[in-house]
Design a protein around this motif. Structure first.
Motif, PDB file in Angstrom:
ATOM      1  N   PHE A 100     -35.896 -43.357  51.335  1.00  0.00           N
ATOM      2  CA  PHE A 100     -36.463 -42.159  51.949  1.00  0.00           C
ATOM      3  C   PHE A 100     -37.953 -42.377  52.139  1.00  0.00           C
ATOM      4  CE2 PHE A 100     -37.059 -41.650  47.448  1.00  0.00           C
ATOM      5  CZ  PHE A 100     -38.250 -40.960  47.295  1.00  0.00           C
ATOM      6  N   ASP A 101     -38.590 -41.468  52.857  1.00  0.00           N
ATOM      7  CA  ASP A 101     -40.023 -41.562  53.115  1.00  0.00           C
ATOM      8  C   ASP A 101     -40.792 -40.950  51.945  1.00  0.00           C
ATOM      9  OD1 ASP A 101     -42.613 -41.566  54.046  1.00  0.00           O
ATOM     10  OD2 ASP A 101     -42.243 -40.248  55.758  1.00  0.00           O
ATOM     11  N   GLY A 102     -41.285 -41.815  51.066  1.00  0.00           N
ATOM     12  CA  GLY A 102     -42.002 -41.341  49.882  1.00  0.00           C
ATOM     13  C   GLY A 102     -43.324 -40.675  50.187  1.00  0.00           C
ATOM     14  N   SER A 103     -43.878 -40.912  51.371  1.00  0.00           N
ATOM     15  CA  SER A 103     -45.179 -40.318  51.703  1.00  0.00           C
ATOM     16  C   SER A 103     -45.075 -38.820  51.937  1.00  0.00           C
ATOM     17  CB  SER A 103     -45.774 -40.991  52.942  1.00  0.00           C
ATOM     18  OG  SER A 103     -45.047 -40.659  54.113  1.00  0.00           O
ATOM     19  N   ARG A 104     -43.854 -38.309  52.120  1.00  0.00           N
ATOM     20  CA  ARG A 104     -43.666 -36.867  52.313  1.00  0.00           C
ATOM     21  C   ARG A 104     -43.138 -36.168  51.071  1.00  0.00           C
ATOM     22  NH1 ARG A 104     -39.632 -36.042  55.970  1.00  0.00           N
ATOM     23  NH2 ARG A 104     -39.139 -38.227  56.336  1.00  0.00           N
ATOM     24  N   MET A 105     -42.922 -36.924  50.010  1.00  0.00           N
ATOM     25  CA  MET A 105     -42.449 -36.320  48.762  1.00  0.00           C
ATOM     26  C   MET A 105     -43.593 -35.554  48.090  1.00  0.00           C
ATOM     27  SD  MET A 105     -40.739 -38.162  45.410  1.00  0.00           S
ATOM     28  CE  MET A 105     -42.197 -39.111  44.998  1.00  0.00           C
ATOM     29  N   ILE A 106     -43.300 -34.413  47.503  1.00  0.00           N
ATOM     30  CA  ILE A 106     -44.319 -33.682  46.747  1.00  0.00           C
ATOM     31  C   ILE A 106     -43.953 -33.750  45.269  1.00  0.00           C
ATOM     32  CG2 ILE A 106     -44.858 -32.159  48.675  1.00  0.00           C
ATOM     33  CD1 ILE A 106     -43.241 -29.953  47.392  1.00  0.00           C
ATOM     34  N   PHE A 107     -44.974 -33.865  44.421  1.00  0.00           N
ATOM     35  CA  PHE A 107     -44.714 -33.982  42.986  1.00  0.00           C
ATOM     36  C   PHE A 107     -45.931 -33.504  42.202  1.00  0.00           C
ATOM     37  CE2 PHE A 107     -46.471 -37.920  44.573  1.00  0.00           C
ATOM     38  CZ  PHE A 107     -47.443 -38.256  43.638  1.00  0.00           C
ATOM     39  N   LYS A 171     -52.077 -36.129  51.023  1.00  0.00           N
ATOM     40  CA  LYS A 171     -52.566 -36.372  52.383  1.00  0.00           C
ATOM     41  C   LYS A 171     -51.666 -35.717  53.432  1.00  0.00           C
ATOM     42  CE  LYS A 171     -54.826 -40.781  51.321  1.00  0.00           C
ATOM     43  NZ  LYS A 171     -54.891 -42.242  51.630  1.00  0.00           N
ATOM     44  N   LYS A 172     -50.346 -35.743  53.191  1.00  0.00           N
ATOM     45  CA  LYS A 172     -49.406 -35.182  54.152  1.00  0.00           C
ATOM     46  C   LYS A 172     -48.781 -33.880  53.662  1.00  0.00           C
ATOM     47  CE  LYS A 172     -47.862 -39.544  56.261  1.00  0.00           C
ATOM     48  NZ  LYS A 172     -46.662 -40.388  56.555  1.00  0.00           N
ATOM     49  N   THR A 173     -48.345 -33.902  52.420  1.00  0.00           N
ATOM     50  CA  THR A 173     -47.647 -32.754  51.843  1.00  0.00           C
ATOM     51  C   THR A 173     -48.051 -32.588  50.390  1.00  0.00           C
ATOM     52  OG1 THR A 173     -45.814 -34.203  51.220  1.00  0.00           O
ATOM     53  CG2 THR A 173     -45.583 -33.012  53.308  1.00  0.00           C
ATOM     54  N   ASP A 174     -47.905 -31.387  49.857  1.00  0.00           N
ATOM     55  CA  ASP A 174     -48.110 -31.141  48.428  1.00  0.00           C
ATOM     56  C   ASP A 174     -47.603 -29.742  48.091  1.00  0.00           C
ATOM     57  OD1 ASP A 174     -50.203 -29.260  49.059  1.00  0.00           O
ATOM     58  OD2 ASP A 174     -51.651 -30.898  49.120  1.00  0.00           O
ATOM     59  N   PHE A 175     -47.603 -29.410  46.797  1.00  0.00           N
ATOM     60  CA  PHE A 175     -47.086 -28.113  46.375  1.00  0.00           C
ATOM     61  C   PHE A 175     -47.941 -26.956  46.892  1.00  0.00           C
ATOM     62  CE2 PHE A 175     -44.764 -30.601  43.148  1.00  0.00           C
ATOM     63  CZ  PHE A 175     -43.511 -29.997  43.239  1.00  0.00           C
TER      64      PHE A 175
END
Length: 241
Positions: A100-107, A171-175
């Motif tokens: 999957f695209d890890g750059s769009r994962m939020i954690f 940079k792209k996504t976050d909580f």
């Protein structure tokens, strides 16, 4: 105190098996760093929202499913040390490529502020993301107790509410983007555990009727920006054989 690394990701539905295999391969490494449990759940009832939803949280694309996951640690110190070790550990490079695209994962890192029951053996989860004003933390904990009374009456196995402690801006996504958090608000990552989806769905209908008489304006957060969805376990290191 238990500390959680919570995450949400968008995974191509065609890669479901590969994702489960990746999680299974990664678990021994996390365990060697001190993690006590890892749970990966696959979205099966993820509604579209008017203001926020899980799809928007991770910029999900057509054909992608939502994964809601957490890693449990004995405390934050253990978790922080583990992430530092991973950066330079050659074993990380030996893991299968992420499907999957890890750059769009939020954690982020979260500490429980309310915990009741037990989610061991749960076959269905409801995951929640929201933003709560820092000043309303105590009021939110009180509301969680009221919520647990309804959940448990409906057959829930457990409820865990986790307050953001180490949630970075991405940079792209976050909580923060996911919940449209304001400057004074803290991300909350939570879940309720159920024996099965049927029990959860029946309880949800009963709760909707009961909450219809409640003054929603009194909630200690903006409910319009809260998102929730139903998930089934895909990998659970603590599951009984």
């Amino acid at each position: 105190m238990t500390y959680y690394t919570g995450s949400v990701a968008a995974v191509p539905a065609a890669n479901k098996t590969k994702y489960a295999e990746h999680a299974e391969a990664a678990w021994p490494l996390f365990a060697s760093y001190g993690a006590t449990r890892m749970v990966e759940t696959w979205g099966v009832d993820v509604p579209r929202g008017k203001v926020t939803d899980f799809y928007g949280a991770v910029n999900a694309r057509e054909g992608e499913a939502i994964v809601f996951s957490w890693i449990a640690w004995p405390d934050r110190a253990t978790a922080d040390a583990a992430w530092q070790k991973m950066e330079g550990d050659p074993a990380m490079k030996e893991l299968p490529e992420m499907p999957f695209d890890g750059s769009r994962m939020i954690f982020g890192g979260f500490s429980p502020v309310f915990e009741r029951g037990d989610h061991t053996g749960a076959r269905y989860y409801q995951g929640f993301l929201l933003a709560v004003p820092e000043k309303n933390k105590a009021a939110y904990e009180e509301m969680a107790e009221e919520g647990w009374q309804m959940f448990s009456k409906g057959g829930a196995l457990g409820l865990i509410e986790n307050w953001g402690e180490d949630v970075l801006h991405g940079k792209k996504t976050d909580f923060y983007r996911a919940t449209k958090a304001k400057e004074d608000e803290v991300p909350v990552f939570s879940w309720s555990a159920w024996p099965d989806r049927a029990t959860c769905d029946a309880a949800a209908k009963a709760m909707e009727a009961e909450m219809g008489n409640m003054d929603m304006s009194a909630m200690p957060f903006d409910g319009m920006r809260m998102m929730w969805a139903g998930f089934e376990p895909l990998f659970d290191s603590g599951a009984k054989a």
